[in-house]
Design an enzyme around this catalytic site. Structure first.
Site, PDB file in Angstrom:
ATOM      1  N   ILE A 252       0.900  -1.025   0.080  1.00 46.98           N
ATOM      2  CA  ILE A 252       0.144   0.208   0.014  1.00 46.98           C
ATOM      3  C   ILE A 252       1.063   1.165   0.007  1.00 46.98           C
ATOM      4  O   ILE A 252       1.730   1.333   0.884  1.00 46.98           O
ATOM      5  CB  ILE A 252      -1.014   0.225   1.288  1.00 46.98           C
ATOM      6  CG1 ILE A 252      -1.862  -1.361   1.101  1.00 46.98           C
ATOM      7  CG2 ILE A 252      -1.651   1.199   1.220  1.00 46.98           C
ATOM      8  CD1 ILE A 252      -2.737  -1.217   2.532  1.00 46.98           C
ATOM      9  N   GLU A 294       1.626  -3.375   5.896  1.00 50.41           N
ATOM     10  CA  GLU A 294       0.871  -2.998   4.652  1.00 50.41           C
ATOM     11  C   GLU A 294       0.993  -3.804   3.601  1.00 50.41           C
ATOM     12  O   GLU A 294       0.757  -3.458   2.433  1.00 50.41           O
ATOM     13  CB  GLU A 294       1.057  -1.684   4.395  1.00 50.41           C
ATOM     14  CG  GLU A 294       2.216  -1.145   4.076  1.00 50.41           C
ATOM     15  CD  GLU A 294       3.317  -1.001   4.842  1.00 50.41           C
ATOM     16  OE1 GLU A 294       4.219  -0.037   4.467  1.00 50.41           O
ATOM     17  OE2 GLU A 294       3.455  -1.427   6.124  1.00 50.41           O
TER      18      GLU A 294
END
Length: 369
Positions: A252, A294
């Site tokens: 991300i 992430e």
């Protein structure tokens, strides 16, 4: 309860068979030990006979009860026979281990000696056992005969102690088997069927797998689950070249900024939403896992590199379209690597990570392969 009775009966048979096998094993040990002691005694008294002949000792004498360091030490003892004359007949306690009695050939008129000579037949010597003694009677060239008597009382004591030890071991094993049988009796009285216990075990096993293989926050698989699947696919693709697969690594973009500005709770909210989009679009045969923080990974079996690229780009587009109240947009970068001949788990993951780095370097929100 019927199942428990069946278990009880089977274990009872195992108990009986174990006792029989243990008894047989103890008997075999005893027989083996007797054979070993006989071989040892035969070798020792034969060695004495050969040394007696070699040194032309034509006399009767006894050797003291002492330990010899080696054969040379034993021969040195023979060379000092003079002070070690045979014991006086009136002594009852024999302090010697080995006695040698020489018979001249002209003395073979004695009945007992004639019997021993007949027992020789065509052999050079014979060995026999009497109580705690081993006796060798043999020829000494054409000059006469020698009778060697070796006391083996100490070896018999060792043998008896060994038998006693075996009996103790047998008793301990027998008591252990009885204890096992008592445990079976306790199981019978617990009123829990084997099916119920099995179901509880299966449930516990499934719960353990869920904890180990499922990421609680995102619903994706854990890295442990991913590693297991990756190892299996590398093995299959190494053996069968047509079984190709790809690994897609996802990160991300600017996620640290989300945590820093909006807090970790909102960061978790973003992770959940991104993961849900991916979960809805992966195939049943794919493995989608949280790699850490992430980062996510997808294993795509039986796919060409271009197909995996298009699939990754589709997910990239869908993630960029997620609406967040506090964020303008969330994007992800992708690195795609396909299995190549000679790859292992580390090499294919390293390539995917390198492509992900290129995607980040080239402006993010893109797929590199």
């Amino acid at each position: 309860m019927h199942g428990i009775y069946k278990i009880k009966n089977k274990l009872f048979y195992i108990f009986v068979i174990s006792i029989v096998l243990l008894s047989f094993y103890m008997i075999k040990i005893g027989e083996s030990m007797k054979t070993e002691f006989k071989v040892h005694n035969d070798h020792l008294i034969t060695m004495n006979y050969e040394i007696y002949k070699k040194h032309n000792i034509l006399d009767s004498f006894s050797l003291e009860n002492k330990d010899y360091i080696d054969t040379t030490d034993m021969i040195n003892e023979y060379k000092q026979i003079t002070p070690l004359r045979i014991e006086e007949k009136n002594k009852t306690n024999n302090q010697y281990d080995i006695s040698f009695t020489f018979y001249e050939k002209m003395a073979n008129g004695k009945i007992q000696l004639q019997h021993k000579i007949r027992n020789l037949k065509n052999e050079e010597y014979f060995i026999k056992y009497e109580q705690n003694k081993v006796i060798l009677f043999g020829k000494i060239t054409d000059k006469g005969y020698v009778e060697i008597i070796q006391d083996i009382t100490h070896l018999k004591n060792i043998e008896n102690e060994f038998y006693g030890l075996n009996i103790n071991i047998f008793i301990i094993a027998f008591l252990n088997l009885l204890f096992m049988f008592y445990l079976i009796y306790l199981i019978k009285n617990m009123k829990l069927s084997a099916i119920s216990l099995n179901k509880k075990f299966e449930l516990m096993h499934e719960n353990t797998k869920k904890i180990a293989f499922n990421d609680k926050l995102t619903g994706a698989a854990t890295r442990l689950k991913f590693d297991v699947v990756l190892e299996e696919l590398v093995d299959v693709s190494t053996r069968f070249e047509e079984h190709k697969f790809s690994v897609i690594m996802i990160d991300i973009d600017n996620f640290k900024r989300v945590n820093d500005t909006l807090g970790h709770d909102y960061g978790d909210f973003v992770l959940k939403n991104v993961a849900q989009v991916i979960l809805k679009n992966v195939r049943q045969s794919d493995t989608f896992a949280r790699w850490g923080g992430e980062e996510f990974v997808i294993i795509v079996p039986l796919s060409e590199k271009e197909e995996s690229y298009l699939f990754a780009d589709k997910i990239r587009q869908l993630i960029s379209e997620i609406k967040f109240e506090k964020l303008e947009q969330i994007t992800c970068s992708f690195g795609v690597s396909q299995f190549q001949k000679g790859d292992d788990e580390k090499s294919i993951m390293k390539r995917a990570d390198e492509f992900l780095y290129i995607a980040k370097k080239n402006g993010k929100n893109r797929v590199e392969y």
